[in-house]
Enzyme design. Sequence first.
Site, PDB file in Angstrom:
ATOM      1  N   ARG A  53      40.573  47.927  43.687  1.00 32.50           N
ATOM      2  CA  ARG A  53      41.142  46.735  43.061  1.00 32.50           C
ATOM      3  C   ARG A  53      41.981  45.996  44.084  1.00 32.50           C
ATOM      4  NH1 ARG A  53      45.567  47.501  44.505  1.00 32.50           N
ATOM      5  NH2 ARG A  53      46.289  45.864  43.150  1.00 32.50           N
ATOM      6  N   GLY A  54      42.410  44.769  43.672  1.00 32.35           N
ATOM      7  CA  GLY A  54      43.074  43.888  44.619  1.00 32.35           C
ATOM      8  C   GLY A  54      41.991  42.969  45.172  1.00 32.35           C
ATOM      9  N   ALA A  55      42.259  41.661  45.143  1.00 34.21           N
ATOM     10  CA  ALA A  55      41.194  40.693  45.428  1.00 34.21           C
ATOM     11  C   ALA A  55      40.444  40.953  46.754  1.00 34.21           C
ATOM     12  CB  ALA A  55      41.772  39.283  45.375  1.00 34.21           C
ATOM     13  N   ARG A 103      34.206  41.650  37.273  1.00 32.17           N
ATOM     14  CA  ARG A 103      35.535  41.109  36.935  1.00 32.17           C
ATOM     15  C   ARG A 103      35.497  39.597  37.214  1.00 32.17           C
ATOM     16  NH1 ARG A 103      40.660  44.239  39.187  1.00 32.17           N
ATOM     17  NH2 ARG A 103      41.616  43.341  37.331  1.00 32.17           N
ATOM     18  N   GLN A 212      50.542  49.030  38.766  1.00 32.69           N
ATOM     19  CA  GLN A 212      50.148  48.963  40.186  1.00 32.69           C
ATOM     20  C   GLN A 212      51.372  48.980  41.099  1.00 32.69           C
ATOM     21  OE1 GLN A 212      48.810  47.050  37.810  1.00 32.69           O
ATOM     22  NE2 GLN A 212      46.687  46.519  38.211  1.00 32.69           N
ATOM     23  N   ASP A 253      44.878  36.218  43.099  1.00 32.06           N
ATOM     24  CA  ASP A 253      43.462  36.509  42.817  1.00 32.06           C
ATOM     25  C   ASP A 253      42.599  35.270  42.900  1.00 32.06           C
ATOM     26  OD1 ASP A 253      45.123  38.708  41.353  1.00 32.06           O
ATOM     27  OD2 ASP A 253      43.118  39.495  41.749  1.00 32.06           O
ATOM     28  N   ASN A 263      47.526  35.372  39.441  1.00 33.39           N
ATOM     29  CA  ASN A 263      47.838  36.684  40.012  1.00 33.39           C
ATOM     30  C   ASN A 263      48.166  37.615  38.842  1.00 33.39           C
ATOM     31  OD1 ASN A 263      48.224  38.480  42.266  1.00 33.39           O
ATOM     32  ND2 ASN A 263      50.419  38.368  41.885  1.00 33.39           N
ATOM     33  N   LYS A 264      48.451  38.848  39.145  1.00 36.81           N
ATOM     34  CA  LYS A 264      48.698  39.865  38.120  1.00 36.81           C
ATOM     35  C   LYS A 264      49.644  39.364  37.034  1.00 36.81           C
ATOM     36  CE  LYS A 264      47.180  43.021  37.735  1.00 36.81           C
ATOM     37  NZ  LYS A 264      46.004  43.113  36.830  1.00 36.81           N
TER      38      LYS A 264
HETATM   39  O1  MRU Z   1      44.032  44.054  38.484  1.00 34.97           O
HETATM   40  P1  MRU Z   1      44.266  44.231  39.966  1.00 34.97           P
HETATM   41  O2  MRU Z   1      45.009  45.472  40.301  1.00 34.97           O
HETATM   42  O3  MRU Z   1      42.991  44.056  40.762  1.00 34.97           O
HETATM   43  O4  MRU Z   1      45.205  43.005  40.331  1.00 34.97           O
HETATM   44  C1  MRU Z   1      45.605  42.832  41.647  1.00 34.97           C
HETATM   45  C2  MRU Z   1      46.505  41.687  41.858  1.00 34.97           C
HETATM   46  O5  MRU Z   1      46.798  40.917  40.968  1.00 34.97           O
HETATM   47  C3  MRU Z   1      46.944  41.471  43.264  1.00 34.97           C
HETATM   48  O6  MRU Z   1      48.230  40.973  43.282  1.00 34.97           O
HETATM   49  C4  MRU Z   1      45.992  40.477  43.918  1.00 34.97           C
HETATM   50  O7  MRU Z   1      44.670  40.876  43.788  1.00 34.97           O
HETATM   51  C5  MRU Z   1      46.317  40.266  45.329  1.00 34.97           C
HETATM   52  S1  MRU Z   1      45.761  41.590  46.355  1.00 34.97           S
HETATM   53  C6  MRU Z   1      46.105  41.249  47.954  1.00 34.97           C
END
Ligand code: MRU
Length: 365
Positions: A53-55, A103, A212, A253, A263-264
Amino acid sequence: MNKNIMEYETVALDDNDNSVIIIDQTRLPGKTQMIRLHTAQEIWDAIYLLKVRGAPAIGVAAAMGIYILAKEIARQQAEAGKIDFDCFYEKFKEQKDYLNSARPTAVNLSWALNRMEQVCVKAREEGKTVPEIIEILGREAREIKEEDIRVCKAIGENGLSLVKPGDGILTHCNAGQLATCRYGTATAPIYLGQERGYHFRVFADETRPLLQGARLTAYELKSAGVDVTLICDNMSAMVMKNGWVNAVFVGCDRVAANGDTANKIGTSVVATVAKRYGVPFYVCAPMSTIDFNTPAGAEIEIEQRPAEEVTQMWYKERMAPEGVKVFNPAFDVTDNELITAIVTEHGIARAPFRESLEKMREKHL
Ligand code: MRU
């Protein structure tokens, strides 16, 4: 002796390019387990279930994933004695669309898959054979990973110019090394500062409902020797009011062309609080996360996730009444007016973002 989490690769190809190896992030910090993904279903599940996970990490996993799937399509064709580009490409696109459906919010997923498809089409136009195209796809997937490391480092350098030694920094979710291939985006200034003796004091929001911040950010920063303090999401106003935070750095994201940033979930709360207390709020964004085809945040599709993540995950027993209605969006959109600057690998964009991001794009092309 146990290996430090910072020594692991978040996403990699195995030695024979037959599988994608990832750290299963759903097991951290208790257990460091590497898993191998071979099939489209395994890759899709790993992305949907947040094992990767994470973009940026999702983008790299998708690029490597479509490469090994393409390799398998070509292998089956060779075995059947029928190597044919049109048939290969049709299957390639099927797999690509399937992975892309895992996703919706992080644009890096479609960005990486489209980039792999473009490379495939271009190679075909140049008259390359299917086996040659497979080699080109392998090189491109590796390049996307190497690029991610370079980009994160450049974001770190640019972000570091916005803070000074001893500063307090707050971050939300995990936009760290585990969300990328190295350095992270929001954490890159922190890691570079750490290397240079800046002694930052970092506050990591735990980040409900999937934690996270607690499970990943606090873990990786602590493992790297950074001074990190874990706080619940509802404590950020207090630490900012106390004057303990000089800057907020978050990842993203998808950034719309006008700077609105998905973002999250909870990021926009942090941005609102930061504005109230005069703390600069910085979004760290690789150019690959800026979506110039999406004019404003209202057009960003927000992933909705299962109610159980809120009502029972992490608890010994369910902690909410049976049948209660639950709203569980995985992301929110921070309005551009709450953002002090967007830090990219090419520099620092400030309002008006439509213009400043467009200038970044020109540098990027
Ligand atoms: O649901 P996730 O854990 O994939 O969400 C991740 C985030 O929102 C991060 O902040 C985002 O992807 C940036 S990662 C460099």
